[in-house]
Design an enzyme around this catalytic site. Structure first.
Site, PDB file in Angstrom:
ATOM      1  CE1 TYR A   6     -40.115  74.438  81.164  1.00 14.31           C
ATOM      2  CE2 TYR A   6     -41.738  76.170  80.940  1.00 14.31           C
ATOM      3  CZ  TYR A   6     -41.094  75.232  81.710  1.00 14.31           C
ATOM      4  OH  TYR A   6     -41.444  75.112  83.041  1.00 14.31           O
ATOM      5  CD  GLU A   7     -36.078  78.024  79.494  1.00  8.16           C
ATOM      6  OE1 GLU A   7     -35.172  78.449  78.742  1.00  8.16           O
ATOM      7  OE2 GLU A   7     -36.949  78.757  79.983  1.00  8.16           O
ATOM      8  N   GLY A   8     -35.315  74.676  75.320  1.00  8.22           N
ATOM      9  CA  GLY A   8     -34.659  73.757  74.402  1.00  8.22           C
ATOM     10  C   GLY A   8     -35.319  72.403  74.458  1.00  8.22           C
TER      11      GLY A   8
END
Length: 598
Positions: free
Chosen positions: A440-442
């Protein structure tokens, strides 16, 4: 049962001795955080993490969150009381703007607290952690009216914040989002759509949840150029600014996931929910990336946090578990077997993790201090240089610390053998919780592409050249110091490998972009190795200086750090050569097959 002790002494050593925290005392916020206050804050942070958050980690994982038929969500038992204790202690106010109820202390302190809390209970830490990112975005991009309406309650913790990007059909490619925003006569918008994987999307820890939602205003351009950001409260606010009626926002489902069971990861439905624009129309990604960058550093710290707690429990087990005899002869002849800490391969695993943890923590703090300088210095060039470094290091930290942090939890689990696979010992939870940080978050592949495709060429390579210059200047500073030769030589070679890889991209990726994509992950890890090698060399320089001056009762503690660092330089740094070799092969083999061949 697993345990955790926050590494306060290690953190203070890095801040006070290695990174010279006092050099920033002239900056706003730093002048209020004297070394004595700094230590007091860290000691209290450790108590909260160890005494309040950590005891709920295993039970929270086993119990998980509960969603009722009406869509309301209840976190695990004890989370509400722990969150109230978090708010009562003012932890969410630590580095926030005093104009809205914050203490205005350096953000570096909040990063340290985040590490301790993530080690103790990663799922719990995510509830206030996401709020901090939302606060940062609103502070930079919101109108004063929006700030006054939302920031004081969010900073105090009585309201939490979320980040709503992903939809069922799109994740990384945000230009595909379908959530719509219809403008209203009063300046508000009606949002309709579905978002998935929303951490802390619904819960009863607070009286209101403030969702930050990417959506497309009717008639906006296609792709990323037509995305706007909105603030959408769970409960609409009455004339006095207090939560009132529900606002067309509901949790449609809880995700059934591998780890972080104590955090409510939700599918969120927006049914003509009222929201307000943050920043300019069709400029939502710029505002959202403020949240994303804040979150990416936080996720990097999660990777470190899980690596640290996994190490602590593996090391404790290795010193206690009796199994076999040392190859060099019995070390505990009075017992039926020796503790497994006597075996070289067990020590290899533990030193591999420990040498990473200490260097990664140093690199996080070094970068966090750059971030503080970029926001607080009154010198334009100083701010620019610090901001360049913060931008360059963010994808490196997020990608490398979470990749390696996860691998370290697996290795730590291995130390416990079959007991590591059983839930009651807690090791398998560290593995499961750490895994999400790579996604997550890229996702980390995206971090690598961001580093190679955007951060390296930005401003003519100004940031990476600044990094090369800083490390090169340090190597000049320690040149000829025999006690540091075991650190200087591997760092020099690693820096040369990184420079060669950078030059290879310059010569081979412009005409053939696939070459950049093919080598991006190796480059990210090569960069991380050099960054942590630089930190170990700085640590070693400080340790040698202190030992020469007489370290008293700290002598053994300091000498151990030289061993951790020497292990890193001997066993880990040589991997820079392998990364360079892989980068230099280019993309031809990777791209040779048709898709059907896979």
């Amino acid at each position: 049962m697993p345990s955790y002790n926050a590494p306060v002494d290690d953190t203070l050593f890095l801040l006070n001795d290695v990174l010279d925290y006092t050099q920033y005392s002239g900056l706003p916020g730093f002048s209020d955080a004297s070394p004595d206050l700094l230590e007091a804050i860290l000691r209290e942070a450790a108590k909260f993490a160890e005494d309040i958050a950590q005891p709920l980690n295993l039970s929270g994982d086993q119990q998980g969150c509960f969603r009722a038929e009406d869509g309301s969500v209840t976190p695990p038992k004890g989370f509400n009381e722990a969150y109230q204790a978090f708010c009562d202690a003012g932890w969410g106010t630590l580095s926030a703007d005093p104009a809205y109820g914050g203490q205005g202390l350096p953000h570096t302190l909040a990063v340290i607290f985040n590490e301790y809390l993530s080690s103790a209970n990663m799922a719990f830490a995510m509830y206030p952690g996401l709020t901090a990112g939302a606060v940062a975005a609103l502070t930079l991009h919101g109108t004063e009216e929006l700030k006054q309406t939302y920031l004081p309650k969010m900073i105090a913790g009585s309201w939490t914040g979320t980040m709503n990007l992903t939809e069922p059909h799109c994740g990384t490619d945000l230009g595909l989002i379908r959530t719509k925003a219809a403008p209203q006569d009063d300046g508000s918008y009606k949002l309709s759509g579905t978002k998935i994987f929303i951490s802390a999307g619904e819960h009863d820890l607070t009286e209101n949840i403030i969702h930050f939602v990417l959506a497309r205003i009717e008639g906006a351009p296609a792709g990323t150029k037509g995305i706007s950001l909105f603030v959408v409260p769970k409960h609409s606010l009455d004339a006095d600014g207090n939560p009132g009626a529900l606002n067309g926002v509901s949790c449609g489902a809880l995700e059934h996931k591998m780890g972080i069971h104590g955090n409510a990861t939700c599918l969120m439905n927006y049914d003509e929910a009222t929201g307000w624009l943050i920043g300019e129309e069709n400029k939502g990604l710029r505002a959202m990336f403020t949240m994303m960058n804040e979150a990416r550093l936080g996720v990097a710290v999660q990777g470190l946090g899980q690596s640290e707690v996994a190490y602590q429990n593996a090391a404790a087990y290795a010193k206690d578990r009796l199994q076999g005899r040392a190859m060099s002869g019995p070390k505990s002849p009075d017992k039926a077997a020796d503790p497994i800490i006597v075996h070289p391969d067990v020590r290899r695993i533990l030193l591999q993790i420990r040498s990473f943890n200490e260097a990664a923590r140093a690199l996080v703090l070094w970068t966090a201090l750059k971030g503080d300088v970029s926001h607080r210095s009154d010198d334009v060039k100083t701010r620019q240089k610090a901001d360049d470094m913060m931008g360059l290091m963010t994808p490196v930290l997020k990608g490398v610390l979470t990749d390696t942090g996860f691998a370290n939890t697996v290795d730590a689990q291995q130390i416990l053998g079959g007991h590591g696979y059983i839930a009651e010992w807690g090791m398998e939870q560290f593995v499961r919780d750490a895994r999400i940080a790579m996604i997550y978050e890229g996702a980390n592949g995206i971090q690598a592409l961001d580093l190679v495709g955007r951060k390296l060429p930005a401003n003519g390579g100004r940031a990476v050249m600044s990094f090369f210059a800083e490390v090169g200047a340090f190597l000049k500073e320690i040149e000829g110091q025999e006690q540091l030769s075991g650190f200087a030589k591997p760092l020099t070679q690693g820096l040369e490998h990184l420079q060669q890889a950078t030059m290879w991209f310059m010569n081979n990726a412009m005409a053939k972009p696939d070459n950049a994509g093919a080598g991006s992950t190796d480059y990210m890890h090569l960069f991380g190795l050099v960054g942590m090698g630089y930190m170990w060399a700085k640590i070693a320089k400080t340790v040698v200086s202190k030992l020469d001056a007489g370290a008293g009762d700290k002598e053994d503690w300091l000498k151990a750090k030289l061993v951790y660092g020497t292990f890193y330089m001997e066993r880990i740094m040589p991997e820079t050569g392998a990364h360079l070799a892989r980068i230099s092969t280019g993309a031809d083999t990777m791209m040779a097959l048709d898709g059907d061949a896979f």
